[in-house]
Write a protein that holds these residues in place. Structure first.
Motif: not given
Length: 450
Positions: A283-311
Motif C-alpha cells: 500500500s501507499y496509504s501510510k507513507i503518502i495519504f489514505p485518500g490515494l486508494r492505490i495498492g499493488i497486488a502480486v498474484i500467482p500466475e495460476v490465479l491472475s486470470d481469475l483475479f483479473n475477472r473478479y476485479k
C-alpha cells in the motif's frame, strides 16, 4: 536520490529546526555551497524548489528569506496527544509535490480520463511499480502485477476467489487488521485465528493448523505488524514459507509499511517463495495519504486470470487520475525524497517512544510489560495487567487530553482478547511523546492500586 533532493531535505530541516523568524535571511548560495559541499548550481536548484513550495522567497540582488507562516506549527502546543490515530502526519504530507503530480496527470492523461482503463491498471504505472518492487526484493513479471483500489479491495477479491487448493478457511493473526476481520465476519467467511505476540508466532501451532484446518490462505503482516508493531525474524519467515509449500496453503503478505524499513537485509516472505504460494500486497496509504486508494497486488500466475475477472466485475478499473499522479510522483524522484523525509521523522518518533516505554517499564516493574523490537516502529504495544480496563483507562486519560483506544476490534469476536494497549505516534510530536506516555503510566499506577 539526486543531490539536490538530499540538499532539499537538509535545507528544509534547517529552516524547521533553526530559530528563524519569518522574513529572516538565509545564508548565501556561496555559504551553503561551502557548508554542504554541493556545487552552486545544485544549491540554486534546491533553493528554487523551496521557493516553489512556498518555504522561502527571493529578492533580486539580496538573497533568500523565510516565508511568513500563517500558523507557526512548531511553536503551538498540541491540544491533544493522540496515540489512537493511525493516519499519516498531515504536516509532513507533500501537498505541493502531489498537487503538481495531479495537475500533470490531468494534462498527460486528459484523453484517458474520459474512458475506462484496464482492470489490471495503468500500463505505464505498472512498468514503474515493477522496477520499484525490485528494491523490496519482489522480482516478478509485469503480467502478475495488479493496481488495486487499496489493499482492502485485493483482500476482498482474494477472499471471494476459489483457490487451486480448494480449501475454504482463512487463517489470520490475532490481533490483526480490524477492517479485514470485519469483512470476514460480515460476509460469514470461515475464519480462525492464531496468536501473535511480541515474540512472534508459534510455528508448531501454525503447522498443526496448516495440516488439519483446511486453510485456504494465511493472512499475515510480517513487517511492522498492525497493531503490535513487531516483525518476523528471517528464520521465522523461511519456516512459514516452507510450511505453506509443504501443506499447500497460500500466504497473503500485507507489506503495508515496506517503505519505512531501515534494515536492507529484511526481505519480505515473497523473497523466500519458490512455489508461488505467496501473494504480495503493498500500500501507499501510510507513507503518502489514505485518500490515494492505490495498492499493488502480486498474484500467482495460476490465479491472475481469475483475479483479473473478479476485479473487472467489481470496479472496472482503479482511479485513472490517482494512478497517473502516482506514476509521475514515482518517476520524478519525489517519492524517494518524501520517503527519506517521512522515514527520518517517523524513525525519530519510534525511537523516542520505544526508549521512553523501556525506561518506564524498568522503573515500574509489574505495571506493564514491553518488548522492544529490533527496529522500533511508528506504532507499538504494551501488555497490561488483565485487571486493567482499557476503556476505563481511556476515560481517565481524556481529561488530560491523552487519547487511546481499546483494540478489541483487532480480534475475531470469539478469540481470547489479550490485555494490549496499542500506541501510535504518527500524529504525536516528538516533544509530546514523553509527556503523553508519562501521563499514561501515572494513570496505570493509580488504576493498579485501586
Amino acid at each position: 536520490m539526486l543531490k539536490y533532493g538530499l540538499l532539499l531535505n537538509e535545507l528544509e530541516a534547517l529552516i524547521k529546526s533553526h530559530p528563524y523568524k519569518e522574513g529572516d535571511k538565509l545564508p548565501s548560495i556561496r555559504t551553503l555551497s561551502e557548508q554542504y559541499g554541493y556545487s552552486k548550481s545544485t544549491v540554486i536548484k534546491a533553493m528554487d524548489e523551496l521557493e516553489k513550495r512556498h518555504r522561502i522567497y527571493s529578492i533580486p540582488k539580496s538573497g533568500y528569506y523565510v516565508v511568513k507562516r500563517t500558523v507557526n506549527v512548531e511553536q503551538e502546543e498540541p491540544t491533544q496527544i493522540d496515540f489512537a490515530g493511525a493516519a499519516p502526519d498531515s504536516e509532513i504530507f507533500p501537498y505541493l509535490d502531489f498537487q503538481h503530480c495531479i495537475n500533470k496527470a490531468i494534462d498527460t492523461y486528459k484523453n484517458d480520463l474520459f474512458v475506462y482503463g484496464t482492470s489490471k491498471g495503468l500500463p505505464s504505472l505498472i512498468q514503474v511499480v515493477h522496477k520499484q518492487l525490485a528494491n523490496y526484493q519482489i522480482f516478478t513479471s509485469q503480467s502478475r502485477l495488479f493496481i488495486v483500489s487499496g489493499v482492502q479491495q485485493a483482500l476482498s477479491i482474494l477472499t471471494s476467489l476459489p483457490f487451486p487448493n480448494r480449501k475454504q478457511t482463512i487463517l489470520i493473526e490475532q490481533p490483526s487488521y480490524h477492517l479485514f476481520i470485519e469483512h470476514l465476519t460480515t460476509h460469514q467467511i470461515p475464519v480462525i485465528g492464531i496468536t501473535r505476540t511480541a515474540q512472534g508466532i508459534d510455528l508448531q501451532e501454525l503447522e498443526t493448523l496448516f495440516r488439519t484446518a483446511d486453510i485456504k490462505f494465511f493472512y499475515t503482516m510480517p513487517r511492522f505488524q498492525n497493531p503490535l508493531g513487531n516483525s518476523y525474524s528471517k528464520e521465522d519467515k523461511i519456516a512459514i514459507v516452507e510450511l505453506a509449500r509443504k501443506y499447500d496453503v497460500y500466504i497473503v503478505e500485507d507489506d503495508y509499511l515496506a517503505d519505512l524499513e531501515q534494515d536492507t537485509k529484511a526481505d519480505p516472505l515473497y523473497a523466500y517463495d519458490t512455489t508461488e504460494h505467496v501473494i504480495y500486497l503493498k500500500s501507499y496509504s501510510k507513507i503518502i495519504f489514505p485518500g490515494l486508494r492505490i495498492g499493488i497486488a502480486v498474484i500467482p500466475e495460476v490465479l491472475s486470470d481469475l483475479f483479473n475477472r473478479y476485479k473487472r466485475l467489481l470496479d472496472i478499473d482503479s482511479s485513472m487520475l490517482s494512478q497517473g499522479a502516482l506514476e509521475i510522483y514515482l518517476k520524478s524522484g519525489m517519492f524517494e525524497r518524501h520517503k527519506q523525509h517521512i522515514s527520518s521523522s517517523y524513525g525519530q518518533r519510534a525511537r523516542l517512544l520505544a526508549d521512553m516505554l523501556q525506561r518506564l517499564c524498568d522503573l515500574h516493574p509489574g505495571l506493564f510489560t514491553f518488548t522492544q523490537a529490533k527496529q522500533p516502529c511508528i506504532h507499538t504495544h504494551i501488555v497490561l495487567n488483565p485487571s486493567i480496563s482499557v476503556s476505563r483507562l481511556a476515560a481517565q486519560l481524556k481529561p488530560h487530553s491523552v487519547i487511546i483506544e481499546a483494540i478489541d476490534k483487532h480480534f475475531l469476536p470469539h478469540f481470547p482478547k489479550a490485555p494490549i494497549l496499542k500506541l501510535n505516534v504518527s500524529n504525536v510530536k516528538d516533544s509530546a511523546i514523553e509527556q503523553g506516555i508519562g501521563t499514561i503510566v501515572k494513570c496505570l499506577a493509580i488504576a493498579t492500586k485501586a
